[in-house]
Design an enzyme around this catalytic site. Structure first.
Site, mmCIF file in Angstrom:
data_model
loop_
_atom_site.group_PDB
_atom_site.id
_atom_site.type_symbol
_atom_site.label_atom_id
_atom_site.label_comp_id
_atom_site.label_asym_id
_atom_site.label_seq_id
_atom_site.Cartn_x
_atom_site.Cartn_y
_atom_site.Cartn_z
ATOM 1 N N GLU A 249 20.707 -2.454 34.913
ATOM 2 C CA GLU A 249 21.321 -2.729 35.879
ATOM 3 C C GLU A 249 21.121 -2.184 37.291
ATOM 4 O O GLU A 249 21.922 -2.053 37.883
ATOM 5 C CB GLU A 249 22.509 -4.079 35.252
ATOM 6 C CG GLU A 249 21.967 -4.859 34.600
ATOM 7 C CD GLU A 249 23.344 -5.970 34.783
ATOM 8 O OE1 GLU A 249 23.028 -7.363 34.482
ATOM 9 O OE2 GLU A 249 24.226 -5.603 35.117
ATOM 10 N N GLU B 49 19.482 -10.970 29.490
ATOM 11 C CA GLU B 49 20.641 -11.216 29.317
ATOM 12 C C GLU B 49 20.817 -12.626 29.727
ATOM 13 O O GLU B 49 20.933 -13.134 31.093
ATOM 14 C CB GLU B 49 22.003 -10.093 30.230
ATOM 15 C CG GLU B 49 22.233 -9.020 29.552
ATOM 16 C CD GLU B 49 23.648 -8.268 30.550
ATOM 17 O OE1 GLU B 49 23.356 -8.435 31.072
ATOM 18 O OE2 GLU B 49 23.373 -6.904 30.058
#
Length: 643
Positions: free
Chosen positions: A194, A275
């Site tokens: 991320e 995710e």
């Protein structure tokens, strides 16, 4: 069923029948001499050995689950219909100090990888080096704060790259046999984590890290990135020649909108939610979040209808044993507070903290069965019985002020020093200074000011507690009544977990700026570290009738043969740390809430004739009866006390 719902179900079934049969579907094959996992950009598919492939995976972090339970959790995930598992690799666990490596017990990474392979499941590996994961310092080892210049983590800084390179030289050879191209089960390896959510946005660093990965992985697995549902995340997080994926949760109304950010980065390729949040993280002083099972399944249907691959985050959360939980400080909130995370990482996941299947588990399994995914029927998971072992009385052992507790030689300095500079990773440091007559010459209360508190300061005058200052109220003077007889000022600093996300990650602990009393700068200082990394030394200390807080307490008892998982209920106690048979099972803080019990796996308990020992360091207040209990029910939804 309405006509619309029937049409949606038909589409989902049709897509699944095309894309997955026993986890692998037929398709046009590509001749290959070695195992390959690639992207077909024309057909928007993954190809495994030339055949169209889609995965439904779940996150399981080996470092949050006792090693004896790994196989059980993997098998339960397979039984739900998953064909892959995703895990992070936690650098701080494996290299706690520079050049000191740990791959034993809960850190036995190769054993975990082999278990996943033995169960016939594929693996999505996320080595970081930064992982976030609601872990202390985002999985970075604390000592990087001493070695890398400020604001240079996750950048092209030479010192940072030096330690990443050194770590990968140790890590990657252990992974190599498990790469798909080498006959293993690792089909995808994530580069960074991320990165689009991090303020550095250093493209040179990302290209360097990509090439470092390529030097080890080559084409033996597919490299990928994961970023949030937003264009700006992909602007900084996407890496050329690395497959970009997105993450988002069940609250998204239009999943195609999030997938559009993938398409803006790469026009073709399979859709992936790396995710898929089926639960959420928890902080002290906040209610434990709940994500509705219906929403999880409905959003999942929408993704499957688009032929997306999915990774559930988390499918089994587990526990932040010891001092491994992290903290948050939100950049978009003005004057954002510091939010330490719970010991429990239950995450409202399909398998709960103890590994038991939940309603969410069975709804996901049912949907995968209905869509002809290859659901394993080797086992039929049911909640395991838990132990209700009754009440025990804790006996006082020794105060933190007594010399018997000093396991590390005190450090002396004219100015207070931070944990990291002293080489202290976890726990507590007691900062002490002797007050001079001049400093005590006050006829009225005097203000004590601690400009930095990381993360809680408890103030004592001659070992009597007079105030508690949380990080939120640092640099705000507190009034003290100091008479001429007072000799010593003591400040106990607690590290409640380093921030694991965003631009506040360089979260050094302790006191590292001058402390003032009225107009005087205090010092010199004696600093007594209490990292609490083991408790064996307490075995030689006999119980007392009374101990000045903070103090250690102890009880011993026998359990029935083959003890079960249980929960340590610390109701009536206020705040501290608990150890079961020498294992730190985590922080407890029932006075803040919501977590009221600590998960105690049976793997940590001892059968007769052996004695079980519970030791607790209580910081603030004990119940009159000094009792704790081992119960068969968890409580993660206790009352909340907001500061």
């Amino acid at each position: 069923m309405t006509t619309t719902n029937m049409m949606t179900a038909v589409v989902v079934v049709a897509v699944f029948l095309y894309s997955v049969v026993a986890g692998i579907t037929t398709g046009n094959t590509i001749e290959t001499s070695k195992p390959t996992f690639t992207v077909d950009y024309e057909r928007n598919e993954f190809l495994k050995d030339g055949q169209v492939f889609r995965y439904v995976s779940g996150s399981l972090h080996y470092f949050r689950v006792p090693k004896p339970y790994w196989k059980d959790r993997i098998q339960k995930m397979k039984a739900a219909g998953l064909n892959a598992i995703s895990t992070y690799i936690e650098w701080s666990l494996h290299e706690p100090y520079p050049g000191v490596y740990n791959f034993d017990d809960i850190a036995d990474l190769e054993y975990f990888l082999q278990l996943v392979k033995d169960e016939g499941m594929y693996l999505l590996l996320r080595p970081g080096p930064y992982i976030c994961a609601e872990r202390d310092f985002g999985g970075f080892p604390f000592w990087l704060l001493n070695e890398v210049p400020k604001k240079r983590l996750r950048t092209n800084d030479p010192s940072y790259k030096h330690y990443v390179t050194k770590w990968f030289n140790v890590l990657m050879p252990k992974i190599d046999p498990f790469l798909y191209g080498n006959g293993g089960n690792i089909i995808m390896v994530q580069v960074e984590n991320e990165y689009g959510s991090y303020n550095a946005c250093d493209q040179e660093y990302l290209l360097w890290l990509r090439d470092l990965y390529k030097s080890y992985i080559g084409y033996k697995a597919l490299l990928y990135t994961t970023d949030g549902c937003g264009y700006s995340y992909f602007t900084c997080g996407a890496i050329p020649d690395v497959y970009a994926t997105v993450d988002f949760g069940a609250s998204i109304n239009d999943v195609s909108q999030c997938f559009k950010y993938m398409r803006a980065t790469q026009k073709r390729g399979p859709l992936v939610n790396s995710e898929y949040y089926v639960g959420w993280l928890s902080h002290w002083r906040e209610p434990s979040p709940i994500v509705n099972s219906y929403d999880v399944v409905e959003t999942m249907k929408n993704m499957l209808a688009l032929n997306a691959s999915i990774n559930f985050y988390m499918f089994h959360g587990g526990t932040n044993f010891g001092f491994t939980s992290g903290a948050n400080k939100y950049e978009k909130l003005k004057n954002s507070d510091y939010f330490p995370q719970l010991t429990s990482y239950d995450y409202d996941a399909p398998l709960n903290e103890a590994g038991d299947p939940t309603e969410k588990y069975f709804k996901i399994k049912k949907l995968l069965e209905e869509t002809n995914f290859a659901v394993s029927n080797e086992i039929s998971p049911v909640p395991a019985p838990k132990g209700n072992y009754g009440t025990f009385t804790m006996l006082p052992l020794v105060s933190l002020f007594e010399k018997a507790t000093q396991r590390i030689k005190p450090i002396e300095s004219d100015v207070p020093l931070g944990f990291e500079i002293m080489g202290i990773n976890t726990g507590f440091v007691m900062y002490e200074t002797i007050l001079t007559n001049e400093q005590k010459d006050n006829k009225v209360p005097v203000n004590l000011t601690i400009s930095t508190i990381r993360d809680q300061a408890t103030i004592f005058l001659d070992q009597v507690q007079v105030n508690i200052i949380p990080r939120k109220y640092e640099n705000i003077p507190v009034s003290l009544n100091i008479n001429s007889t007072v000799q010593k000022l003591s400040i106990l600093i607690e590290n409640q977990g380093r921030i694991n996300y965003g631009s506040f990650m360089e979260d050094r602990k302790g006191i590292f700026e001058p402390v003032t009393l009225g107009n005087y700068v205090l010092g010199p200082w004696k600093m007594i570290p209490h990292p609490l990394n083991e408790t064996s030394w307490l075995s030689t200390i006999e119980p007392q009738k009374y101990a000045v807080l903070p103090a250690f307490y102890k009880t011993q008892f026998t359990l029935p043969d083959n003890p079960l998982d249980t929960y340590l209920d610390v109701s009536g106690w206020k705040k501290g740390v608990a150890f079961v048979n020498g294992i730190n099972v985590g922080r407890y803080w029932p006075s803040a809430g919501p977590q009221m019990t600590l998960y105690v796996p049976a793997a940590f308990l001892i059968s007769p004739p052996g004695l079980n020992t519970i030791i607790m360091l209580e910081l603030e207040e004990v119940p009159k009866n000094l009792s704790i209990s081992l119960t068969d029910k968890p409580n993660l939804f206790g009352p909340i006390n907001i500061l």
